[in-house]
Design an enzyme around this catalytic site. Structure first.
Site, mmCIF file in Angstrom:
data_model
loop_
_atom_site.group_PDB
_atom_site.id
_atom_site.type_symbol
_atom_site.label_atom_id
_atom_site.label_comp_id
_atom_site.label_asym_id
_atom_site.label_seq_id
_atom_site.Cartn_x
_atom_site.Cartn_y
_atom_site.Cartn_z
ATOM 1 N N HIS A 97 0.858 -1.198 0.000
ATOM 2 C CA HIS A 97 0.000 0.000 0.000
ATOM 3 C C HIS A 97 0.893 1.247 0.000
ATOM 4 O O HIS A 97 1.975 1.242 0.610
ATOM 5 C CB HIS A 97 -0.908 -0.013 1.230
ATOM 6 C CG HIS A 97 -1.958 1.048 1.185
ATOM 7 N ND1 HIS A 97 -1.689 2.354 1.499
ATOM 8 C CD2 HIS A 97 -3.263 1.013 0.830
ATOM 9 C CE1 HIS A 97 -2.794 3.079 1.346
ATOM 10 N NE2 HIS A 97 -3.763 2.281 0.939
ATOM 11 N N GLU A 169 -4.296 1.920 -6.947
ATOM 12 C CA GLU A 169 -4.702 2.948 -5.992
ATOM 13 C C GLU A 169 -3.876 4.206 -6.211
ATOM 14 O O GLU A 169 -2.765 4.328 -5.664
ATOM 15 C CB GLU A 169 -4.475 2.441 -4.567
ATOM 16 C CG GLU A 169 -5.260 1.183 -4.248
ATOM 17 C CD GLU A 169 -5.667 1.145 -2.788
ATOM 18 O OE1 GLU A 169 -6.859 1.106 -2.519
ATOM 19 O OE2 GLU A 169 -4.781 1.201 -1.935
ATOM 20 N N GLY A 175 -7.609 8.730 0.537
ATOM 21 C CA GLY A 175 -7.732 9.399 1.840
ATOM 22 C C GLY A 175 -8.367 10.776 1.793
ATOM 23 O O GLY A 175 -8.825 11.255 0.741
ATOM 24 N N SER A 212 -10.721 6.776 -2.617
ATOM 25 C CA SER A 212 -11.946 7.576 -2.499
ATOM 26 C C SER A 212 -13.158 6.952 -3.188
ATOM 27 O O SER A 212 -13.991 7.665 -3.743
ATOM 28 C CB SER A 212 -11.715 9.006 -3.007
ATOM 29 O OG SER A 212 -10.827 9.691 -2.141
HETATM 30 P P1 PGA Z 1 -9.967 5.649 0.823
HETATM 31 O O1 PGA Z 1 -8.732 4.664 1.026
HETATM 32 O O2 PGA Z 1 -11.092 4.853 0.184
HETATM 33 O O3 PGA Z 1 -10.322 6.101 2.201
HETATM 34 O O4 PGA Z 1 -9.504 6.761 -0.066
HETATM 35 C C1 PGA Z 1 -8.403 3.752 0.018
HETATM 36 C C2 PGA Z 1 -7.168 2.973 0.353
HETATM 37 O O5 PGA Z 1 -6.184 3.539 0.875
HETATM 38 O O6 PGA Z 1 -7.139 1.772 0.097
#
Ligand code: PGA
Length: 268
Positions: A97, A169, A175, A212
């Site tokens: 990640h 991602e 975030g 998101s």
């Molecule tokens: P988020 O996080 O959906 O809160 O943007 C996604 C992730 O980090 O996997």
């Protein structure tokens, strides 16, 4: 129709008690029958894995860990090994990640070691890859993530890569303050990842989108043929949010499946 994946990573959130409540609530809210067309998963913190496993019971929800070390054991204070995770009966392990890469100095080389160790222990690696805002601005998104995919899977046999999942991602999409990728933008990168996977001899590896994802954009993203699943953070940190997202995506995909063309092909 191939399996569509919907999962959530909890990051550094939820105690054991909160995990028990979440899973019980999720089980109560899941549609009566989750068809084999869907694979659902949750990825709690290490400390909540045992409680999550117990609370999941026979529900159709896979369990994952957020990270692991590549060594079997040793002088790595604060780390967790694959044999330790085996005891919780985990199905998946999230690796690479962008938060791990950025805050904990993970590199493509150590992620490669982790993918190999996960496979040795029978876990399905969920490899996360993502482009930075700078790479996006320079038109280098696809090149950046394909590089990460190739390095993470370096030295693996085709059959091993085929046991993995990839999550695209975008770092700029994740975030608070993240801007979700537009479906057509995500599509381009997903197609590039699929092409690379085909070249690696693993054309059927699912590629999930994360960053998101929420109740407003999930259906459009899930409607993209190159997107094989959604990996959700904040929007799925309540069982209600996760269950609503699952129901909405399932309903939207039912409509896709029953387009006239598919109905025609189904009847030959
Ligand atoms: P988020 O996080 O959906 O809160 O943007 C996604 C992730 O980090 O996997």
């Amino acid at each position: 129709m191939s399996t569509f994946w919907i999962g959530t990573g909890w990051k550094m959130n939820k105690t054991v008690a909160e995990t028990r409540r979440y899973v019980a609530d999720l089980r109560a809210r899941l549609p009566g029958e989750v068809s084999a067309d869907y694979a659902l998963f949750i990825i709690p913190p290490f400390t909540a894995l045992a409680a999550a496993r117990e609370a999941i019971g026979a529900a159709p929800v896979l369990l994952g860990a957020q990270n692991m070390h590549w060594a079997e054991a040793g002088a790595y204070t604060g780390e967790i090994s694959a044999p330790m995770l085996e005891e919780f009966g985990i199905d998946l392990v999230e690796l690479g990640h962008s938060e791990r890469r950025e805050y904990f100095a993970e590199t493509d080389a150590t992620i490669n070691l982790k993918v190999k160790a996960a496979l040795r222990h029978g876990f399905r690696p969920l490899l996360c890859v993502g482009d930075s805002a700078e790479e996006r601005a320079a038109g280098a998104s696809a090149a950046a993530v394909v590089r990460q995919v190739r390095l993470a899977f370096a030295g693996l046999a085709k059959g091993e890569i085929n046991r993995c999942l990839v999550a695209y991602e975008p770092i700029w999409a994740i975030g608070e303050g993240g801007v979700p990728a537009r479906p057509e933008e995500a599509r381009c990168v997903h197609v590039a990842i699929h092409v690379a996977l085909k070249e690696l001899g693993a054309p059927s590896v699912p590629v999930l989108y994360g960053g998101s994802v929420n109740l407003d954009n999930a259906m459009a993203l899930a409607g993209e043929p190159a997107i094989d699943g959604l990996f959700v953070g904040r929007a799925a940190w309540s069982a209600e949010g996760f269950a609503s997202l699952i129901s909405k995506v399932m309903a939207a995909r039912k409509n896709i499946r029953s387009t006239p063309a598919e109905a025609m092909s189904a009847i030959g």
